[in-house]
Scaffold this motif. Sequence first.
Motif, PDB file in Angstrom:
ATOM      1  N   THR A 132      24.641  63.423 -18.383  1.00 42.94           N
ATOM      2  CA  THR A 132      26.076  63.519 -18.114  1.00 42.94           C
ATOM      3  C   THR A 132      26.834  63.775 -19.418  1.00 42.94           C
ATOM      4  O   THR A 132      26.330  63.535 -20.518  1.00 42.94           O
ATOM      5  N   GLU A 133      28.069  64.221 -19.269  1.00 42.77           N
ATOM      6  CA  GLU A 133      28.886  64.546 -20.436  1.00 42.77           C
ATOM      7  C   GLU A 133      29.096  63.327 -21.330  1.00 42.77           C
ATOM      8  O   GLU A 133      29.121  63.440 -22.558  1.00 42.77           O
TER       9      GLU A 133
ATOM     10  N   ALA B 243      18.684  60.306 -27.463  1.00 39.95           N
ATOM     11  CA  ALA B 243      17.624  60.986 -28.219  1.00 39.95           C
ATOM     12  C   ALA B 243      16.706  61.673 -27.208  1.00 39.95           C
ATOM     13  O   ALA B 243      15.677  61.139 -26.802  1.00 39.95           O
ATOM     14  N   TRP B 244      17.101  62.872 -26.795  1.00 37.45           N
ATOM     15  CA  TRP B 244      16.356  63.584 -25.754  1.00 37.45           C
ATOM     16  C   TRP B 244      14.978  64.002 -26.261  1.00 37.45           C
ATOM     17  O   TRP B 244      14.792  64.279 -27.445  1.00 37.45           O
ATOM     18  N   GLY B 245      14.014  64.050 -25.355  1.00 37.67           N
ATOM     19  CA  GLY B 245      12.666  64.454 -25.724  1.00 37.67           C
ATOM     20  C   GLY B 245      11.700  64.111 -24.611  1.00 37.67           C
ATOM     21  O   GLY B 245      12.067  63.984 -23.441  1.00 37.67           O
ATOM     22  N   SER B 246      10.442  63.919 -24.988  1.00 39.78           N
ATOM     23  CA  SER B 246       9.407  63.646 -23.988  1.00 39.78           C
ATOM     24  C   SER B 246       9.539  62.249 -23.387  1.00 39.78           C
ATOM     25  O   SER B 246       9.000  61.983 -22.306  1.00 39.78           O
ATOM     26  N   VAL B 247      10.237  61.335 -24.081  1.00 42.64           N
ATOM     27  CA  VAL B 247      10.438  59.982 -23.561  1.00 42.64           C
ATOM     28  C   VAL B 247      11.729  59.910 -22.756  1.00 42.64           C
ATOM     29  O   VAL B 247      11.739  59.501 -21.600  1.00 42.64           O
ATOM     30  N   ASN B 248      12.831  60.303 -23.378  1.00 40.96           N
ATOM     31  CA  ASN B 248      14.123  60.316 -22.690  1.00 40.96           C
ATOM     32  C   ASN B 248      14.360  61.711 -22.129  1.00 40.96           C
ATOM     33  O   ASN B 248      14.980  62.564 -22.763  1.00 40.96           O
ATOM     34  N   LYS B 249      13.829  61.927 -20.942  1.00 49.16           N
ATOM     35  CA  LYS B 249      13.877  63.250 -20.325  1.00 49.16           C
ATOM     36  C   LYS B 249      15.175  63.403 -19.527  1.00 49.16           C
ATOM     37  O   LYS B 249      15.555  62.506 -18.767  1.00 49.16           O
ATOM     38  N   PRO B 250      15.855  64.539 -19.683  1.00 46.74           N
ATOM     39  CA  PRO B 250      17.123  64.735 -18.965  1.00 46.74           C
ATOM     40  C   PRO B 250      16.907  65.053 -17.486  1.00 46.74           C
ATOM     41  O   PRO B 250      15.905  65.669 -17.104  1.00 46.74           O
ATOM     42  N   PHE B 251      17.856  64.605 -16.680  1.00 37.69           N
ATOM     43  CA  PHE B 251      17.840  64.879 -15.240  1.00 37.69           C
ATOM     44  C   PHE B 251      19.222  65.394 -14.881  1.00 37.69           C
ATOM     45  O   PHE B 251      20.234  64.828 -15.297  1.00 37.69           O
ATOM     46  N   SER B 252      19.282  66.459 -14.111  1.00 42.02           N
ATOM     47  CA  SER B 252      20.565  67.099 -13.824  1.00 42.02           C
ATOM     48  C   SER B 252      21.426  66.229 -12.904  1.00 42.02           C
ATOM     49  O   SER B 252      20.919  65.489 -12.053  1.00 42.02           O
ATOM     50  N   VAL B 253      22.731  66.341 -13.088  1.00 40.90           N
ATOM     51  CA  VAL B 253      23.676  65.616 -12.225  1.00 40.90           C
ATOM     52  C   VAL B 253      23.512  66.066 -10.774  1.00 40.90           C
ATOM     53  O   VAL B 253      23.571  65.253  -9.843  1.00 40.90           O
ATOM     54  N   GLU B 254      23.279  67.364 -10.581  1.00 34.92           N
ATOM     55  CA  GLU B 254      23.132  67.904  -9.218  1.00 34.92           C
ATOM     56  C   GLU B 254      21.955  67.246  -8.491  1.00 34.92           C
ATOM     57  O   GLU B 254      22.079  66.802  -7.339  1.00 34.92           O
ATOM     58  N   ASN B 255      20.797  67.156  -9.162  1.00 35.08           N
ATOM     59  CA  ASN B 255      19.635  66.540  -8.517  1.00 35.08           C
ATOM     60  C   ASN B 255      19.794  65.029  -8.399  1.00 35.08           C
ATOM     61  O   ASN B 255      19.306  64.418  -7.440  1.00 35.08           O
ATOM     62  N   TYR B 256      20.480  64.432  -9.369  1.00 36.74           N
ATOM     63  CA  TYR B 256      20.763  62.991  -9.260  1.00 36.74           C
ATOM     64  C   TYR B 256      21.553  62.695  -7.987  1.00 36.74           C
ATOM     65  O   TYR B 256      21.254  61.719  -7.275  1.00 36.74           O
ATOM     66  N   GLU B 257      22.535  63.506  -7.682  1.00 38.80           N
ATOM     67  CA  GLU B 257      23.339  63.288  -6.477  1.00 38.80           C
ATOM     68  C   GLU B 257      22.476  63.386  -5.219  1.00 38.80           C
ATOM     69  O   GLU B 257      22.675  62.636  -4.254  1.00 38.80           O
TER      70      GLU B 257
END
Length: 529
Positions: free
Chosen positions: A65-66, A73-87
């Motif tokens: 999120t914004e 600290a994005w990477g292989s541990v803290n992987k991002p997930f899109s807001v659209e798929n989260y919803e």
Amino acid sequence: MIQDQLAACGLEGCRGAILIDGSPAVLTEKALKNHEGILTSKGALAVETGKYTGRSPEDRFIVDTEGVHDQIAWGSVNKPFSVENYEKVKRAVCDYLSVRDIYIVHAMAGADTRWCRKFFIVCERASQALFSRQLLVRPSKRQLADFEPQDFSVLVAPGLKLNPEVHGTHSEAAVLINFDEKIVLIAGTQYNGEIKKSIFSVMNYLMPVEEDVLPMHSSANMDPVTGETAVFFGLSGTGKTTLSADPQRMLIGDDEHGWSEGSVFNFEGGCYAKAIRISAATEPEIYRAIRFGSILENVVVDHVTRKPDYFDGTVTENTRVAYPIDYIENAQVLGQGRYPNVIIFLTADAFGVLPPISRLDINGAMYHFLSGFTSKVAGTERGVTEPQPTFSTLFGEPFMPLSPLRYARMFGEKLQAGGTRVYLINTGWTGGPYGVGRRMELASTRLMVSAALDGTIESSDFVHDEIFNVDVPTHIDGVSDQVLQPRETWTDKAAYDECAHRVAKMFVDNAAEKYPDMDPEVRAAGPVA
């Protein structure tokens, strides 16, 4: 009030029965009625968690999120997930829970009321509500009256199987943390550790960002007479829970703590200990805590006698027991201690080359805090069947959302301010690597820990280990002098030298890859390749 709390996390119009803050007796009864587990001979509830008998790191994501994009600290541990798929996942979880009986737990993370956060936990299973109640801090009547609005909500739907093609997940299971919405979603897994560790991850973000509190994947205990406090860092299986449950000291907590300006405080109100191969002789405090109100996970139980077999790893090596901290006879039930006098890093070195105990200066402490060298122990994660060497930043990399350097600098500042002594203890192998040498004797490790805690270790002479760049004591009462020098325990000294240099290079390479911006004086305090 409860309807407002449910609405705050997207659960409106629930059509099933709702049980709010059930007592351990009621939740145990419900779990038995729902066939979630069985009662053991000592009264503990024994459950199995299905295909997920440990955490599933590939299924854990942080919603990008914004509000947090530039913090994580994005990477292989803290992987991002899109807001659209989260919803999509949130709607699936809410739709699923809204037509089922649910169990609600109001709980706190943080024993120090100055820094605590309020968690509203909604569970599909009574046993998971019992776990949440026993593991977290149980709010007082006044705190319950002032609970709304909750700081964070956790929705737990283990029976919901997600579709990766539809929901954008890695598998049928997912653990999603949304810091902007202040919601955690857990779906598709019955493993209770996902509840615990997602809440820990939330606190690891909130404490440094919103408070000047250092979160720590650690246990802590204190001297009942002097009040002197010790903190133990280490990944699962390194002895963090075992070594902190000392009958001569008061247990503050076994896994997750905050270090504020003047104190160390437990994030939790209970313990989540490994149960494999425990006995009344080896770990009496934990063994006696397994009684009514405790939850055993994946422990094999004789269905006739109802006696658990703690030496049977048929289901998993990662068998667990959860219980409230006051089940430990010498617990500090307030969950707080003074500024730490001693920090102990625990590592299970599968190569058998690290000294069993060594002393670190502040820069060395920051280096090893960042390195987090150990071996993953069988069963801690899915697919791990024997010890594997690994570097886990801050001794808890899977749960740290921010830059490791941010945590490390906070750590160094607090060490400097308190004059805290730091030691690195190897609870792993001696006399050779895994498969050749043997595991360090627990009795010897306890003597080393005691010498560090009471300061008698400082009366010893120290020699400098030129490879690992640490100071090693030459004598500790009750411990063989030879054991203190790992090279002396190897039959083949040349093999030790080769292996030690190889491990030192692993440290150097890890630091160069992960931390190009590490302070030069900290880097210089690490091993020499």
